[in-house]
Design a protein around this motif. Structure first.
Motif, short mmCIF file in Angstrom:
data_model
loop_
_atom_site.label_atom_id
_atom_site.label_comp_id
_atom_site.label_asym_id
_atom_site.label_seq_id
_atom_site.Cartn_x
_atom_site.Cartn_y
_atom_site.Cartn_z
N ASP A 213 -10.70 24.16 1.02
CA ASP A 213 -9.64 23.07 0.00
C ASP A 213 -9.92 23.27 -1.37
OD1 ASP A 213 -10.61 21.15 -0.18
OD2 ASP A 213 -9.13 20.04 0.75
N GLY A 214 -11.55 23.65 -0.63
CA GLY A 214 -12.01 23.17 -2.67
C GLY A 214 -12.17 22.03 -3.42
N SER A 215 -12.29 20.89 -2.20
CA SER A 215 -12.13 19.91 -2.80
C SER A 215 -13.09 19.85 -2.91
CB SER A 215 -11.06 18.66 -1.65
OG SER A 215 -11.76 18.97 -0.56
N HIS A 216 -14.95 20.27 -2.93
CA HIS A 216 -15.80 20.14 -3.35
C HIS A 216 -16.25 21.10 -3.82
CE1 HIS A 216 -14.94 17.01 0.55
NE2 HIS A 216 -15.81 16.02 -0.30
N ASP A 217 -15.89 22.06 -4.34
CA ASP A 217 -16.85 22.83 -5.05
C ASP A 217 -18.02 22.65 -5.87
OD1 ASP A 217 -15.52 24.60 -2.70
OD2 ASP A 217 -13.73 25.78 -4.52
N ASP A 218 -16.84 21.30 -6.44
CA ASP A 218 -18.00 20.99 -7.68
C ASP A 218 -19.03 20.52 -7.26
OD1 ASP A 218 -17.21 18.62 -5.94
OD2 ASP A 218 -17.12 17.40 -7.93
N LEU A 219 -19.70 20.56 -5.76
CA LEU A 219 -21.12 20.01 -5.15
C LEU A 219 -22.02 21.78 -5.19
CD1 LEU A 219 -19.92 17.18 -2.99
CD2 LEU A 219 -21.32 17.10 -4.95
N ILE A 220 -21.76 22.79 -4.98
CA ILE A 220 -21.74 23.90 -4.47
C ILE A 220 -22.58 23.85 -6.13
CG2 ILE A 220 -21.80 26.46 -4.07
CD1 ILE A 220 -19.18 24.98 -2.49
N THR A 221 -23.79 24.25 -6.21
CA THR A 221 -24.17 24.82 -7.33
C THR A 221 -25.50 25.69 -7.00
OG1 THR A 221 -26.56 23.31 -6.94
CG2 THR A 221 -25.30 22.52 -7.68
N ASN A 222 -25.62 26.68 -8.18
CA ASN A 222 -26.72 27.68 -7.52
C ASN A 222 -28.10 27.62 -6.76
OD1 ASN A 222 -25.11 28.81 -9.85
ND2 ASN A 222 -26.81 28.08 -11.38
N GLY A 223 -28.70 25.97 -5.87
CA GLY A 223 -29.27 26.51 -5.60
C GLY A 223 -28.34 26.72 -3.62
N PHE A 224 -27.45 27.15 -3.98
CA PHE A 224 -26.87 27.63 -2.46
C PHE A 224 -26.73 28.52 -2.52
CE2 PHE A 224 -26.59 22.72 -3.12
CZ PHE A 224 -26.12 22.07 -1.68
N ILE A 225 -26.61 29.33 -0.97
CA ILE A 225 -25.93 30.27 -0.67
C ILE A 225 -25.28 30.53 0.33
CG2 ILE A 225 -27.75 31.87 -2.07
CD1 ILE A 225 -28.70 32.67 0.73
N ARG A 226 -23.90 31.03 0.22
CA ARG A 226 -22.53 31.34 1.06
C ARG A 226 -23.39 31.95 2.01
NH1 ARG A 226 -16.65 31.11 0.94
NH2 ARG A 226 -16.41 30.83 3.17
N LEU A 227 -22.90 31.59 3.89
CA LEU A 227 -23.17 32.45 4.67
C LEU A 227 -23.06 33.49 4.93
CD1 LEU A 227 -24.25 29.02 7.43
CD2 LEU A 227 -25.94 30.51 5.62
N PHE A 228 -23.40 34.17 5.63
CA PHE A 228 -22.38 36.05 6.14
C PHE A 228 -21.98 35.26 7.23
CE2 PHE A 228 -26.19 37.59 4.33
CZ PHE A 228 -25.77 38.25 3.65
N LYS A 229 -20.55 35.57 7.99
CA LYS A 229 -19.50 35.61 8.61
C LYS A 229 -20.55 35.55 9.94
CE LYS A 229 -15.74 35.57 5.97
NZ LYS A 229 -15.23 33.47 6.17
N ILE A 230 -21.39 36.67 10.33
CA ILE A 230 -21.87 36.68 11.53
C ILE A 230 -22.75 34.88 11.38
CG2 ILE A 230 -23.74 37.78 10.58
CD1 ILE A 230 -22.72 37.97 14.33
N GLU A 231 -23.59 34.96 10.57
CA GLU A 231 -24.22 33.84 10.54
C GLU A 231 -22.87 31.97 10.79
OE1 GLU A 231 -27.49 33.88 7.44
OE2 GLU A 231 -25.59 34.27 6.36
N GLU A 232 -22.03 32.20 10.06
CA GLU A 232 -21.16 31.20 10.60
C GLU A 232 -20.98 31.01 12.10
OE1 GLU A 232 -17.38 31.14 7.89
OE2 GLU A 232 -18.85 30.67 5.93
#
Length: 55
Positions: free
Chosen positions: A18-37
């Protein structure tokens, strides 16, 4: 959930969809691909026959 990998520690972090924690996602994170999830959530579907027998 949204899953991200910390590029410094290589640890996986889960954040609310829901985006409630998006402020914790910094440039130090990369989103996993769907297959990785899927591999993370349904790891049993990716086991070899030998690994399944060992369990």
């Amino acid at each position: 959930m949204k899953y991200y990998r910390n590029i410094k520690t290589n640890l996986i972090h889960a954040f609310e969809s829901d985006g409630s924690h998006d402020d914790l996602i910094t440039n130090g994170f990369i989103r996993l691909f769907k297959i990785e999830e899927d591999q993370l959530i349904n790891s049993q579907n990716y086991l070899s026959d030998e690994e399944k027998e060992a369990i």
